[in-house]
Design an enzyme around this catalytic site. Structure first.
Site, short mmCIF file in Angstrom:
data_model
loop_
_atom_site.label_atom_id
_atom_site.label_comp_id
_atom_site.label_asym_id
_atom_site.label_seq_id
_atom_site.Cartn_x
_atom_site.Cartn_y
_atom_site.Cartn_z
N HIS A 122 1.07 -1.08 -0.05
CA HIS A 122 -0.05 -0.14 0.04
C HIS A 122 0.59 1.27 0.04
O HIS A 122 0.57 2.33 0.52
CB HIS A 122 -1.04 -0.04 1.11
CG HIS A 122 -1.66 -1.34 1.34
ND1 HIS A 122 -2.74 -1.52 0.56
CD2 HIS A 122 -1.54 -2.31 2.10
CE1 HIS A 122 -3.40 -2.67 0.72
NE2 HIS A 122 -2.66 -3.11 1.72
N SER B 11 14.19 19.71 -17.55
CA SER B 11 12.98 20.78 -17.57
C SER B 11 13.30 21.82 -18.30
O SER B 11 14.63 22.30 -18.05
CB SER B 11 12.47 21.03 -16.19
OG SER B 11 11.78 22.16 -16.04
#
Length: 434
Positions: free
Chosen positions: A144, A265
């Site tokens: 999880h 970026s």
């Protein structure tokens, strides 16, 4: 498929010139078989092979098709331009267009499968190498998304290897299932062509005769083939997702190789983004996109309609070209993946000792504490670590109820990392057979 996500060898399978070359081979081999049966003159069959080294003019075929509105007739007309009208008059005798189209499509899928099988083998080699390299590299297992218990990076690579090894078996099975041909004539009854012709053509093309066709080869075969591509694509995404999570700044247990001059970026020069594995996640969606249409192609009207045709003209090239590219890209990612063992240990120790909670729980039950009480005692101390970042072992040693059941030595023993890696060799032997 756009060139950005294509590799030449797979693209060439779907090139129109390749398709027409296969069409020619089917027609020529069929003529040979009919000559062997005495159905057509031997010299006419031999004359067809005059086009053996011809580079068929795709533009010319398209020009003819613009008039005939039928691609196979356009090709046969162009073939006769090379062979001679009289010599070519027996070409396609007793056959229907689907005999050529379906058999060719399966030849193309078989060739595509061979490339994908080679891709999977390359990926498996990379995964195996990295698995052994990091066989004992401790990292925290997560369930999880939350710290669970220790595992190793080698086991992570090994489970991906096992998954891809299953995919290799699936791909081989899919190849075998689709490797059939049909030269059975209108509605598949062989009324106008001898089954021996089909057997001869299939033998020459590396196929087996379709046991029973209508006017088309049954499309459940193709549904299974594209479903297999979808499963493999999902496995590609499974690995890509794991790497993307591991490359998150706050995790940074592994990362894609960042080459000299690469920029992450346009706005933020510090960025090193997992662009390759993000791309693989997207490409997997494209491959899976072919699965439902392939399954919907199974249901055709009576002995034949062409509702499947337009679908296959697109999904055949797109799904195979995309998956080929994705597997090659993933192999490169695995080969060059940067692994950070120190960060793995640091992440595991952010909540000191907490991942050993199950060992303590089991020790308390073995010492005579009921499971409910043992769970309460362990969880009580675990929550202190969550809330205050204290040391789990120290909390347990300070807990009188825990100490009533376990000695200091018994508690300390439960924090040995080697406990969690003692069966790694067994798992590796199961996966790799070494």
């Amino acid at each position: 498929m756009i060139p950005r996500y294509s590799r030449p060898e797979m693209v060439s399978i779907w090139d129109p010139a390749t398709k027409f070359r296969i069409w020619f081979e089917i027609e020529a081999h069929a003529c040979d078989a009919m000559a062997d049966l005495g159905v057509i003159p031997r010299e006419n069959a031999q004359a067809v092979w005059k086009a053996k080294d011809v580079e068929f003019d795709v533009a010319r075929i398209d020009e003819i098709e613009a008039v005939t509105k039928h691609d196979v007739i356009a090709f046969l007309t162009h073939l006769a331009e090379h062979v001679g009208s009289d010599e070519a008059r027996f070409v396609h005798q007793g056959m229907t267009s689907s005999d050529v189209l379906d058999t060719t499509f399966n030849v193309q899928l078989v060739r595509a499968a061979d490339i994908l099988i080679a891709d999977l083998k390359d990926l498996l080699a990379a995964l195996k190498r990295r698995a052994y390299e990091h066989k004992d590299t401790i990292r925290i297992g997560r369930s999880h998304g939350i710290h669970a218990e220790p595992t190793t990076m080698g086991l992570t690579f090994a489970r991906f290897y096992a998954e891809m090894d299953r995919n290799l078996s699936r791909m081989r099975d899919a190849r075998a299932e689709v490797a059939t041909g049909a030269i059975s004539g209108a509605v598949g009854t062989f009324a106008n062509i001898d089954p021996a012709v089909e057997e001869h053509v299939c033998d020459k093309l590396g196929l087996v005769p379709e046991p029973i066709s209508t006017q088309v080869i049954p499309r459940d075969r193709h549904a299974s083939f594209f479903a297999t591509l979808g499963v493999i694509a999902s496995s590609v995404e499974n690995i890509a997702i794991e790497i993307r999570h591991m490359q998150r700044t706050e995790v940074l247990e592994a990362a894609e190789f960042f080459s000299m001059g690469q920029k992450g970026s346009s706005a933020m020069p510090h960025k090193k983004n997992p662009v390759l594995t993000e791309n693989l996640t997207g490409l997997a969606r494209i491959v899976r996109m072919a699965v439902i249409p392939a399954m919907e192609n199974v249901a055709l009207w009576h002995e034949r309609d062409i509702s499947h045709s337009s679908v296959e003209r697109m999904i055949g090239p797109d799904a195979t070209i995309t998956l080929d590219f994705a597997l090659a890209r993933l192999t490169g990612v695995i080969d060059k993946l940067l692994v950070y063992p120190e960060n793995m240990l640091a992440n595991m120790n952010k909540f000191p000792g907490l991942v050993m909670s199950q060992r303590v729980l089991l020790a308390l039950t073995q010492a005579g504490v009921s499971r409910d009480d043992a769970y309460r005692l362990v969880q009580r101390n675990a929550m202190k670590v969550w809330d205050n970042r204290t040391d789990f072992r120290e909390e347990l040693l300070a807990d009188d109820e825990v100490r009533a059941a376990l000695s200091e030595e018994e508690i300390n023993e439960k924090f040995d990392l080697g406990y969690h890696t003692k069966h790694v060799d067994t798992i590796f032997a199961r996966v790799f057979g070494d």
